[in-house]
Design an enzyme around this catalytic site. Structure first.
Site, PDB file in Angstrom:
ATOM      1  N   GLU A 199       0.882  -1.156   0.000  1.00 33.66           N
ATOM      2  CA  GLU A 199       0.000   0.000   0.000  1.00 33.66           C
ATOM      3  C   GLU A 199       0.927   1.216   0.000  1.00 33.66           C
ATOM      4  OE1 GLU A 199      -2.811  -0.032   3.205  1.00 33.66           O
ATOM      5  OE2 GLU A 199      -3.459   2.017   2.780  1.00 33.66           O
ATOM      6  N   ARG A 223       4.520 -12.488  10.086  1.00 36.83           N
ATOM      7  CA  ARG A 223       5.216 -11.215   9.969  1.00 36.83           C
ATOM      8  C   ARG A 223       6.597 -11.327  10.558  1.00 36.83           C
ATOM      9  NH1 ARG A 223       3.040  -6.069   9.219  1.00 36.83           N
ATOM     10  NH2 ARG A 223       1.038  -6.468   8.326  1.00 36.83           N
ATOM     11  N   LYS A 240       4.291   0.898   9.295  1.00 34.79           N
ATOM     12  CA  LYS A 240       4.412   2.177   8.589  1.00 34.79           C
ATOM     13  C   LYS A 240       3.775   3.309   9.381  1.00 34.79           C
ATOM     14  CE  LYS A 240       2.989   0.132   4.842  1.00 34.79           C
ATOM     15  NZ  LYS A 240       2.378  -0.095   3.540  1.00 34.79           N
TER      16      LYS A 240
HETATM   17  P1  ATP Z   1       2.482  -1.953   7.857  1.00 35.16           P
HETATM   18  O1  ATP Z   1       1.801  -2.438   9.075  1.00 35.16           O
HETATM   19  O2  ATP Z   1       3.917  -1.672   8.041  1.00 35.16           O
HETATM   20  O3  ATP Z   1       1.758  -0.825   7.176  1.00 35.16           O
HETATM   21  P2  ATP Z   1       1.323  -3.598   5.885  1.00 35.16           P
HETATM   22  O4  ATP Z   1       1.179  -5.064   5.906  1.00 35.16           O
HETATM   23  O5  ATP Z   1       0.082  -2.796   6.062  1.00 35.16           O
HETATM   24  O6  ATP Z   1       2.446  -3.207   6.885  1.00 35.16           O
HETATM   25  P3  ATP Z   1       1.599  -3.389   3.074  1.00 35.16           P
HETATM   26  O7  ATP Z   1       2.117  -2.270   2.273  1.00 35.16           O
HETATM   27  O8  ATP Z   1       0.185  -3.717   3.016  1.00 35.16           O
HETATM   28  O9  ATP Z   1       2.031  -3.112   4.575  1.00 35.16           O
HETATM   29  O10 ATP Z   1       2.491  -4.699   2.819  1.00 35.16           O
HETATM   30  C1  ATP Z   1       2.911  -5.166   1.587  1.00 35.16           C
HETATM   31  C2  ATP Z   1       3.265  -6.611   1.738  1.00 35.16           C
HETATM   32  O11 ATP Z   1       4.317  -6.761   2.673  1.00 35.16           O
HETATM   33  C3  ATP Z   1       2.086  -7.409   2.263  1.00 35.16           C
HETATM   34  O12 ATP Z   1       2.009  -8.607   1.546  1.00 35.16           O
HETATM   35  C4  ATP Z   1       2.432  -7.648   3.700  1.00 35.16           C
HETATM   36  O13 ATP Z   1       1.862  -8.834   4.158  1.00 35.16           O
HETATM   37  C5  ATP Z   1       3.962  -7.695   3.685  1.00 35.16           C
HETATM   38  N1  ATP Z   1       4.514  -7.267   4.967  1.00 35.16           N
HETATM   39  C6  ATP Z   1       4.315  -6.106   5.609  1.00 35.16           C
HETATM   40  N2  ATP Z   1       4.953  -6.080   6.797  1.00 35.16           N
HETATM   41  C7  ATP Z   1       5.587  -7.270   6.910  1.00 35.16           C
HETATM   42  C8  ATP Z   1       6.409  -7.877   7.911  1.00 35.16           C
HETATM   43  N3  ATP Z   1       6.709  -7.237   9.051  1.00 35.16           N
HETATM   44  N4  ATP Z   1       6.901  -9.110   7.677  1.00 35.16           N
HETATM   45  C9  ATP Z   1       6.598  -9.753   6.541  1.00 35.16           C
HETATM   46  N5  ATP Z   1       5.838  -9.253   5.572  1.00 35.16           N
HETATM   47  C10 ATP Z   1       5.310  -8.028   5.736  1.00 35.16           C
HETATM   48 MG    MG Z   2      -1.528  -2.956   4.726  1.00 32.48          MG
END
Ligand code: ATP
Ligand code: MG
Length: 556
Positions: A34, A258, A268
């Site tokens: 995102e 994660r 983020k």
């Molecule tokens: P955040 O909580 O940091 O915003 P998010 O999952 O909302 O993380 P996205 O941009 O939606 O962030 O993530 C893109 C991809 O990266 C998704 O497939 C997500 O599952 C993966 N991802 C995000 N954070 C992690 C993590 N800590 N470990 C492994 N994969 C992750």
């Molecule tokens: Mg997300």
């Protein structure tokens, strides 16, 4: 450990099984960020997994910006995400945006309505929550659940046309208000939001929810294995339901844990707070666990890929030690970084039997880890040198193999010197160390027969250049700041940045290249920071050497 040596992870096992059964010709994955922030080390794990799988199984990976939420997404983030993935060493097949599918998704929603599987609901968010039930109690139907297909089609198109204000109506899937999976109790598919979108502008005022957009986007792209993190396990049922009812390409969702790193936060939302509230200088502050922060700090793509590969994937959330990341960067830089000398906390050493006004050039190999040393550089030597304050003690304990009255050391790449005397100022600080040197002890040509245990680094006073050096410590004082009682920002380590405005560096470092790692002998690995100007170089310490210098000093 290489890919071939370790055993298969559970997703690889699934893929190998799928391939054996001839289910797919090509494995297709996607990385779906995102664009609401910069990528962090947790994302690196997901990137290495998604791209790594399709490299291994000869498929491809799409980069899909999951931009269904109009208010938080920005073009700056899109650019940084692309930079970071490229820098990590991966190439995506296509750059795609969920927002490009808005028209298709709208059509899918209409199809569901036509099949009697979706309806426009007029109740408020509060009422909806009330009717939802609890995990142990079934929910209740909304009074609008049984609208006719025609009425639903009409209302949904008017939602699209902007007739209603935010929150006034929603489109919901018609599944089962008594379903044991709460997410299956008529989940919202579309909500009204009159907001500008970074790509579609003001074209839309209804936006699909994550659950309605994600699996459908996967399907549109013929993604075979859609990998996400564990919090989506309960969403899988809805993912499959929507694909089945829409009769579209059957992408499959798989979940892994994660990856979070200790002494930092990987969210983020939290990282954004650190930036906007001024706790760090920006998303790429070298203390940040972002890819851009790690890069600026001096981490290499290989070190991050190796780290992700080593931690592998798991089915349970856990914290990974930051020190493991440090292990991989040390391992990489030890093999590649050129050695240089820099004195961070200087005190003057005068060689009383070396002629004033004379100097000479000594030779030092660039990289002792490879044969031939990758060439060498000339190091100017003279009567007056800067040495590290901590390398002298007025009353040294036993086994202090550095300088003190009567003690001898080797100056790296140069001569053995013996400390004869020292000078202190009124405050009691040592201002000068006086030594004599042994002309026959020159490194590489030593005929003195004298052996000393310690070797120290130095920089010639008249030839030294100055640089600003930035030393970093952990950004947080506790292991898991995001999971503490108080707000995570209360655990920030206020001493995480130490600036040395005037360190002395050897002359050759004026030629240091951006993006390259240098080992400042005994002091750690450093890289040039982007804040450097033509008048003043700025170096970031990537990581200390730990005990590695104990071996280094024996070589002389
Ligand atoms: P955040 O909580 O940091 O915003 P998010 O999952 O909302 O993380 P996205 O941009 O939606 O962030 O993530 C893109 C991809 O990266 C998704 O497939 C997500 O599952 C993966 N991802 C995000 N954070 C992690 C993590 N800590 N470990 C492994 N994969 C992750
Ligand atoms: Mg997300």
């Amino acid at each position: 450990m290489t890919n071939e040596e370790r055993s298969l992870n559970f997703i690889e096992e699934i893929i190998e099984e799928d391939l054996k059964e001839g289910k797919y010709e090509k494995i297709v994955t996607r990385f779906p960020p995102e664009p609401n922030g910069y990528l962090h080390i947790g994302h690196a794990s997901s990137i290495c997994l998604n791209f790594g799988l399709t490299q291994k199984y000869n498929g491809y990976t799409n980069l899909r910006f999951d931009d269904t939420n109009p208010t938080t997404e920005e073009t700056e983030y899109v650019e940084s995400i692309k930079d970071d993935i490229r820098w990590l060493g991966f190439t995506w097949k296509e750059e795609l945006y969920t927002s490009d599918y808005f028209e298709t998704l709208y059509g899918y929603a209409v199809k569901l309505i036509e099949k009697g599987l979706a309806y426009v609901d007029d109740i408020s968010a509060e009422e909806m929550a009330e009717l939802k039930g609890t995990p142990t109690e079934p929910g209740k139907d909304s009074p609008f659940r049984n609208r006719s297909v025609e009425e639903n089609i009409d209302l949904f198109s008017r939602m699209r046309d902007g007739e209603f204000e935010d929150g006034r109506r929603t489109l919901r899937a018609k599944i089962d208000m008594a379903h044991i999976n709460m997410l299956m109790r008529d989940p919202i598919l579309y909500r009204i939001k009159h907001a500008h979108h970074h790509r579609t502008g003001n074209k839309w005022c209804i936006y699909p929810m994550y659950d309605f957009a994600h699996g459908q986007s996967d399907s549109i792209e013929n993604i075979t294995h859609s990998i996400c993190t564990l919090e989506f396990v309960p969403h899988r049922e809805l993912y499959d339901w929507l694909i089945e009812k829409l009769e579209i390409y059957p992408s499959k969702q798989y979940e892994f844990a994660r990856r979070n790193v200790d002494f930092t936060v990987t969210s983020k939302r939290k990282l954004l707070q650190l930036v906007t509230e001024g706790f760090v200088e920006g998303w790429d502050d070298p203390r940040m666990p972002t890819i851009s922060g790690l890069r600026r700090r001096g981490f290499t793509p290989a070190s991050i890929r190796n780290f992700c590969d080593r931690i592998g994937i798991a089915k349970r959330d856990n914290l990974v030690e930051y020190s493991l990341l440090e292990f991989f960067i040390r391992e990489d830089l030890n093999k590649s970084a050129w050695r240089r000398m820099a004195v961070l906390d200087p005190v003057k050493l005068v060689i009383t039997n070396y002629p004033g006004g004379q100097d000479e050039m000594l030779e030092g190999e660039n990289n002792p880890e490879v044969e031939g040393g990758e060439g060498s550089r000339q190091i100017p030597f003279s009567r007056e040198l800067w040495v590290e304050r901590e390398d002298f003690m007025e009353n040294p304990p036993k086994k202090f193999f550095r300088l003190g009255p009567g003690l001898s050391v080797r100056l790296k790449h140069a001569y053995i010197v013996k400390c004869e005397d020292f000078v202190k100022d009124e405050a009691g600080n040592v201002t000068e160390i006086h030594c004599t040197y042994i002309p026959e002890s020159k490194s590489g040509h030593d005929t003195s027969g004298i052996h000393v245990k310690g070797t120290i680094h130095w920089v010639s006073v008249p030839h030294a250049k100055t640089a600003e050096v930035r030393l970093y410590d952990r950004l947080f004082k506790v292991e898991d700041p995001g999971n503490e009682e108080r707000d995570f920002k209360e655990y920030i380590n206020t001493e995480s940045l130490q600036v040395i405005p005037n360190a002395f560096i050897e002359a050759d470092l004026a030629n240091a290249e951006h993006g390259k790692g240098y080992q400042f002998i005994r002091k750690g690995y450093f890289t040039i920071d982007k804040d450097s100007t033509s008048g003043m170089l700025v170096f970031n310490r990537t990581v200390t050497l730990k005990d590695a210098w104990a071996k280094e000093i024996k070589k002389g």
